[in-house]
Design an enzyme around this catalytic site. Structure first.
Site, PDB file in Angstrom:
ATOM      1  N   ASN A  45      44.990  38.668  17.913  1.00  0.00           N
ATOM      2  CA  ASN A  45      45.742  39.924  18.676  1.00  0.00           C
ATOM      3  C   ASN A  45      45.863  39.347  20.042  1.00  0.00           C
ATOM      4  OD1 ASN A  45      42.834  39.808  19.138  1.00  0.00           O
ATOM      5  ND2 ASN A  45      42.812  42.185  19.504  1.00  0.00           N
ATOM      6  N   ILE A  46      46.999  39.999  20.697  1.00  0.00           N
ATOM      7  CA  ILE A  46      47.838  39.425  21.901  1.00  0.00           C
ATOM      8  C   ILE A  46      47.848  40.398  22.667  1.00  0.00           C
ATOM      9  CG2 ILE A  46      49.426  37.938  23.120  1.00  0.00           C
ATOM     10  CD1 ILE A  46      50.005  36.545  20.167  1.00  0.00           C
ATOM     11  N   GLU A  47      47.130  40.732  23.783  1.00  0.00           N
ATOM     12  CA  GLU A  47      47.418  41.923  24.531  1.00  0.00           C
ATOM     13  C   GLU A  47      48.437  41.768  25.539  1.00  0.00           C
ATOM     14  OE1 GLU A  47      43.530  43.476  25.426  1.00  0.00           O
ATOM     15  OE2 GLU A  47      43.274  44.206  23.333  1.00  0.00           O
ATOM     16  N   CYS A  56      48.956  42.884  17.090  1.00  0.00           N
ATOM     17  CA  CYS A  56      47.595  42.900  16.213  1.00  0.00           C
ATOM     18  C   CYS A  56      47.861  41.435  15.801  1.00  0.00           C
ATOM     19  CB  CYS A  56      47.559  43.951  15.308  1.00  0.00           C
ATOM     20  SG  CYS A  56      47.524  45.578  15.824  1.00  0.00           S
ATOM     21  N   GLU A  58      47.044  40.943  12.545  1.00  0.00           N
ATOM     22  CA  GLU A  58      47.795  40.896  11.208  1.00  0.00           C
ATOM     23  C   GLU A  58      49.117  40.495  11.476  1.00  0.00           C
ATOM     24  OE1 GLU A  58      45.633  42.863  12.506  1.00  0.00           O
ATOM     25  OE2 GLU A  58      44.805  44.326  11.021  1.00  0.00           O
ATOM     26  N   CYS A  93      45.615  48.491  11.409  1.00  0.00           N
ATOM     27  CA  CYS A  93      46.176  49.875  11.975  1.00  0.00           C
ATOM     28  C   CYS A  93      47.282  50.309  11.143  1.00  0.00           C
ATOM     29  CB  CYS A  93      46.351  49.462  13.402  1.00  0.00           C
ATOM     30  SG  CYS A  93      48.202  48.669  13.588  1.00  0.00           S
ATOM     31  N   CYS A  96      50.337  47.954  11.398  1.00  0.00           N
ATOM     32  CA  CYS A  96      50.272  46.569  10.570  1.00  0.00           C
ATOM     33  C   CYS A  96      50.398  47.113   9.072  1.00  0.00           C
ATOM     34  CB  CYS A  96      48.814  46.022  10.818  1.00  0.00           C
ATOM     35  SG  CYS A  96      48.993  45.284  12.353  1.00  0.00           S
TER      36      CYS A  96
HETATM   37  N1  THU Z   1      43.903  45.123  16.725  1.00  0.00           N
HETATM   38  C1  THU Z   1      44.322  44.298  15.904  1.00  0.00           C
HETATM   39  O1  THU Z   1      44.514  43.248  16.134  1.00  0.00           O
HETATM   40  N2  THU Z   1      44.214  44.761  14.543  1.00  0.00           N
HETATM   41  C2  THU Z   1      44.095  45.999  14.050  1.00  0.00           C
HETATM   42  O2  THU Z   1      44.368  46.280  12.873  1.00  0.00           O
HETATM   43  C3  THU Z   1      43.403  46.828  14.768  1.00  0.00           C
HETATM   44  C4  THU Z   1      43.708  46.665  16.453  1.00  0.00           C
HETATM   45  C5  THU Z   1      43.786  44.933  18.240  1.00  0.00           C
HETATM   46  C6  THU Z   1      44.988  45.643  18.818  1.00  0.00           C
HETATM   47  C7  THU Z   1      43.961  45.565  20.313  1.00  0.00           C
HETATM   48  O3  THU Z   1      44.175  44.203  21.307  1.00  0.00           O
HETATM   49  C8  THU Z   1      42.540  45.798  19.928  1.00  0.00           C
HETATM   50  O4  THU Z   1      42.524  45.424  18.521  1.00  0.00           O
HETATM   51  C9  THU Z   1      41.970  47.046  20.264  1.00  0.00           C
HETATM   52  O5  THU Z   1      42.715  47.902  19.543  1.00  0.00           O
END
Ligand code: THU
Length: 138
Positions: A45-47, A56, A58, A93, A96
């Site tokens: 994941n890359i915020e 996300c 995925e 999520c 995804c």
């Molecule tokens: N996140 C994912 O990378 N995949 C998911 O399916 C659930 C959420 C990440 C997004 C965000 O960076 C962190 O988890 C918290 O929501």
């Protein structure tokens, strides 16, 4: 999938936690996407400071594969947790799941949720996205 393949996907997904960029949530997620040709595409994941551009793990894996011309997939493993501690399963999520609907057969594509190589559950996309909307519906 063989047990060996499942374990390799779990280990590979867990390795991606190192690369997660999560200065806001501190929730690290790693993914390992198995293409039908046997290759594994990885993702983290890359915020983002603006929050909504966050990607996300995925989708990172899917977009890496699709951007290289690969569109046929067998399974994905997802692991995650606060600061990368794998305390419980991290289900994909809704966004995804929708991306999976675009490229994967709901009945055949498998989603592995794991906290380690000895603790995992496997779901079909159909189970996690019942009555989902995909290319077939257009
Ligand atoms: N996140 C994912 O990378 N995949 C998911 O399916 C659930 C959420 C990440 C997004 C965000 O960076 C962190 O988890 C918290 O929501």
């Amino acid at each position: 999938m063989t047990k060996e393949q499942i374990k390799e996907l779990i280990t590979t997904a867990a390795e991606q936690l190192t690369y997660s960029y999560v200065p806001y949530s501190h929730f690290k997620v790693g993914a390992a996407l198995l293409a039908k040709d046997g290759k594994i595409y990885t993702g983290c994941n890359i915020e983002n400071a603006a929050y909504t551009p966050t990607n996300c793990a995925e989708r990172t894996a899917f977009f890496k594969a699709v951007s290289e011309g690969v569109r046929s997939f067998r399974a994905i493993c997802v692991v995650g947790g606060p600061d990368g501690r794998l305390e419980s399963y991290t289900p994909p999520c809704g966004v995804c799941r929708q991306v999976m609907m675009e490229f994967c057969s709901p009945e055949e594509f498998e989603i592995i949720l794991a906290t380690g190589t000895e603790d995992y559950k496997i779901y079909t996309l159909q189970e996690l996205m019942p009555q989902g909307f995909g290319p077939e519906n257009l």
